[in-house]
Write a protein that holds these residues in place. Structure first.
Motif, PDB file in Angstrom:
ATOM      1  N   LEU A   1       0.805  -1.219   0.000  1.00 33.87           N
ATOM      2  CA  LEU A   1       0.000   0.000   0.000  1.00 33.87           C
ATOM      3  C   LEU A   1       0.839   1.271   0.000  1.00 33.87           C
ATOM      4  O   LEU A   1       0.398   2.316  -0.460  1.00 33.87           O
ATOM      5  CB  LEU A   1      -0.916   0.021   1.231  1.00 33.87           C
ATOM      6  N   SER A   2       2.056   1.152   0.567  1.00 33.76           N
ATOM      7  CA  SER A   2       2.883   2.352   0.702  1.00 33.76           C
ATOM      8  C   SER A   2       3.743   2.628  -0.518  1.00 33.76           C
ATOM      9  O   SER A   2       4.436   3.630  -0.563  1.00 33.76           O
ATOM     10  CB  SER A   2       3.798   2.242   1.915  1.00 33.76           C
ATOM     11  N   LYS A   3       3.672   1.692  -1.480  1.00 32.02           N
ATOM     12  CA  LYS A   3       4.490   1.896  -2.684  1.00 32.02           C
ATOM     13  C   LYS A   3       4.154   3.228  -3.330  1.00 32.02           C
ATOM     14  O   LYS A   3       2.980   3.591  -3.398  1.00 32.02           O
ATOM     15  CB  LYS A   3       4.175   0.789  -3.701  1.00 32.02           C
ATOM     16  N   ASP A   4       5.170   3.887  -3.801  1.00 33.33           N
ATOM     17  CA  ASP A   4       4.913   5.117  -4.567  1.00 33.33           C
ATOM     18  C   ASP A   4       4.431   4.680  -5.942  1.00 33.33           C
ATOM     19  O   ASP A   4       5.179   4.107  -6.725  1.00 33.33           O
ATOM     20  CB  ASP A   4       6.197   5.942  -4.670  1.00 33.33           C
ATOM     21  N   LYS A   5       3.157   4.941  -6.198  1.00 28.40           N
ATOM     22  CA  LYS A   5       2.545   4.410  -7.421  1.00 28.40           C
ATOM     23  C   LYS A   5       3.202   4.953  -8.688  1.00 28.40           C
ATOM     24  O   LYS A   5       3.151   4.351  -9.742  1.00 28.40           O
ATOM     25  CB  LYS A   5       1.035   4.730  -7.455  1.00 28.40           C
TER      26      LYS A   5
END
Ligand code: ADP
Length: 578
Positions: free
Chosen positions: A418-422
């Motif tokens: 969820l914390s990935k930088d999209k």
């Protein structure tokens, strides 16, 4: 009357006055000279006559005869008076008598004993006469007065001739002077007449180039300077309009709300972003209190108006919508256009929402992490405190600890996901054959499927290739499948189907515990779980469906659920065809 006409009329009047003045003056001197000549002439006539008179007896008949003869020859009126001014004989009226002592010419003789003269109207002859009177001197004293008079009409023609000639000369002279004056006025006005229209055009149309096209050596410097000024004005105006355009574009494009209010409370300027924030179109026609609905905001403006300073404050407003506004107001003093208030308003609503989501997320994560960590600490302490001596208890505790560790690992994996930088994730698209790709995902759970004796069917066109961004697509399928297995009873069936028409529609159906309407509304929220204990026990993190929703949206699609308690659930993902 135009100033230009006046320029020529005034000198004309002046020249005319000069003309009449000098004409009158010339006539006056000429007449004076003429009269003096005539006086002299009449006096010498008188002298001549006196030689023919008998001075011993003035009133004698011979004298009267001589006077009459002389008068007829000379066409003069001759009057013989005694020494007191009483008429002895008059050539024009032989019977005339009486005193003439009060006549100016006679008076002069009586007073000065010298020649006297005057021009006046004769009531006897009914015409204007020039009179000269001279004393008749005897041996010792004045014995009488001889008056010689001539009609002025006798020498008037000479005067008229002179008047005509002098008038012609003066007319020519003053006409010449007037022409010279006109030429000088024209010369003086020439640069004004040339430059003035250019200056007026420059004022009217500063955007256009206006030049003086004349070529006059004496005004060359003036014309060149005016042309240079015009060029400079042109350039300055062009620079000004381009700056103005840039400013206007910037002002309109700004995402921050900007406005300026004058001392009457009217909007001098307001940009579209500000109008959007206030949800009020055409605000520039109104006062600020008619446009701004929030009382605190109005109070801030009034405060700046009174204190003439600046304020910076964040306010939470309910009107026209619930918003967090960062407001900066500044008092601008200006003597030319009047004092104003400039305001910049930044909408912090979204930022504050994100901050809250972040805070809640951190809170939830801490809470989720705390449970397995506490459990791990508890069991490891119990083992160290002696429980490890009991092999059965050791195995049981270690199994629990392993489950907690797995849950921890699962949770950390989901948080990382969820914390990935999209934006960092590859934009590249990969093509997959959908059926075999789904089968690969099913195979990942073979162990669990076997354990629960669950069968999975895949329905959909074989050899269907789908182009997508796998880092987002794969977690969607994996999470939906994992949940379906998780919440299905043993010996049940899971159906995965896909079809593509306008879009790719993938559904995952199970015959598990299902859920009610209220839960269906919330299961896509982070950390939301219908049955917390059960979810934790099964290693659930409450993040799986949040990931599914977020990634479906990143891929431009949606996810929906249709579920019935105890009957089962169907999750449907719709994705665009690339
Ligand atoms: P978890 O890791 O707890 O499964 P999810 O975000 O994947 O978290 O799911 C949220 C909640 O939605 C679950 O706790 C569960 O209560 C419910 N849920 C998800 N999938 C299903 C399903 N197939 N059947 C019934 N309930 C489900």
């Amino acid at each position: 009357m135009k100033r230009k006409q006046l320029d020529y009329i005034m000198p004309l009047v002046f020249v005319c006055l000069l003309f009449f003045g000098s004409w009158k003056l010339a006539n006056h001197f000429y007449n004076k000279e003429l009269l003096e000549q005539q006086e002299e002439f009449l006096t010498s006539n008188g002298e001549l006559l006196l030689h023919h008179l008998d001075l011993t007896e003035l009133n004698s008949a011979t004298n009267k005869q001589a006077i009459e003869t002389f008068s007829q020859e000379a066409h003069d009126r001759i009057t013989l008076l005694d020494k007191n001014g009483t008429i002895l004989f008059d050539s024009s009226e032989p019977n005339l008598s009486g005193s003439r002592e009060n006549r100016p010419e006679v008076k002069m003789v009586l007073k000065n004993n010298d020649v006297g003269s005057s021009v006046r109207y004769s009531s006897t002859l009914k015409s204007e006469l020039l009179y000269t009177a001279q004393p008749i001197r005897g041996a010792d004293e004045t014995i009488g007065i001889l008056r010689v008079a001539k009609r002025t009409s006798a020498f008037q023609p000479k005067t008229r001739n002179f008047q005509q000639s002098i008038a012609i000369i003066l007319v020519i002279f003053y006409a010449l002077i007037y022409l010279i004056i006109c030429y000088l006025i024209y010369q003086r006005n020439r640069p004004i007449e040339t430059v003035l229209p250019v200056l007026q055009r420059m004022l009217k149309e500063p955007e256009k180039s206006n030049y003086v096209m004349q070529n006059a050596p004496q005004w060359q410097e003036l014309y060149v300077t005016v042309n240079q000024i015009s060029e400079q004005l042109n350039e300055t105006y062009a620079a000004y309009t381009s700056t103005e355009e840039q400013f206007s574009t910037l002002f309109h494009e700004l995402t921050i709300g900007v406005f300026i209010i004058d001392m009457d409370g009217r909007f001098v300027m307001i940009n579209p972003a500000m109008e959007e924030l206030l949800q009020f179109g055409g605000a520039s026609q109104h006062h600020y209190w008619q446009v701004i609905q929030d009382n605190r905001f109005i109070q801030l403006i009034q405060q700046v108006l009174v204190e003439k300073n600046q304020v910076h404050q964040e306010i939470s407003t309910k009107l026209p919508a619930a918003m967090n506004l960062d407001i900066r107001l500044r008092y601008l003093e200006n003597e030319v256009r009047g004092d104003q208030i400039m305001g910049t308003v930044y909408d912090l609503t979204h930022v504050r929402e994100l901050e809250k989501i972040q805070r809640d997320f951190v809170g939830n994560v801490s809470h989720e992490l705390k449970t397995p960590v506490t459990s791990l600490l508890g069991f490891s302490e119990t083992l160290l405190d002696g429980a490890k001596e009991d092999p059965e208890l050791t195995t049981e505790f270690l199994t629990i600890m392993q489950n907690d560790a797995k849950r921890l690992q699962h949770l950390i994996q989901d948080i990382i996901e969820l914390s990935k930088d999209k934006n960092d994730l590859a934009e590249d698209h990969q093509t997959v054959e959908l059926r075999s790709f789904i089968q690969q995902q099913v195979d990942l759970f073979q162990h669990l499927l076997k354990k629960k004796r669950i069968t999975v069917t895949i329905a959909g066109q074989s050899d269907y290739f789908y182009q997508t961004r796998l880092p987002f697509f794969q977690p969607i399928i994996k999470n939906l499948l994992e949940n379906a297995i998780q919440y299905s009873p043993e010996d049940s069936q899971i159906e995965i189907s896909y079809q593509s028409a306008k879009e790719l529609v993938i559904s995952v159906s199970d015959h598990g515990i299902g859920m009610n309407e209220a839960d269906q509304q919330r299961i896509f929220e982070r950390f939301y779980r219908v049955d917390k204990a059960r979810s934790r026990h099964s290693g659930g993190t409450g993040l799986g469906l949040a990931i599914v929703k977020e990634y479906s949206e990143i891929l431009g699609g949606t996810v929906t659920v249709d579920s019935h308690p105890q009957l089962g659930s169907t999750f449907t993902v719709r994705l665009p065809l690339n």
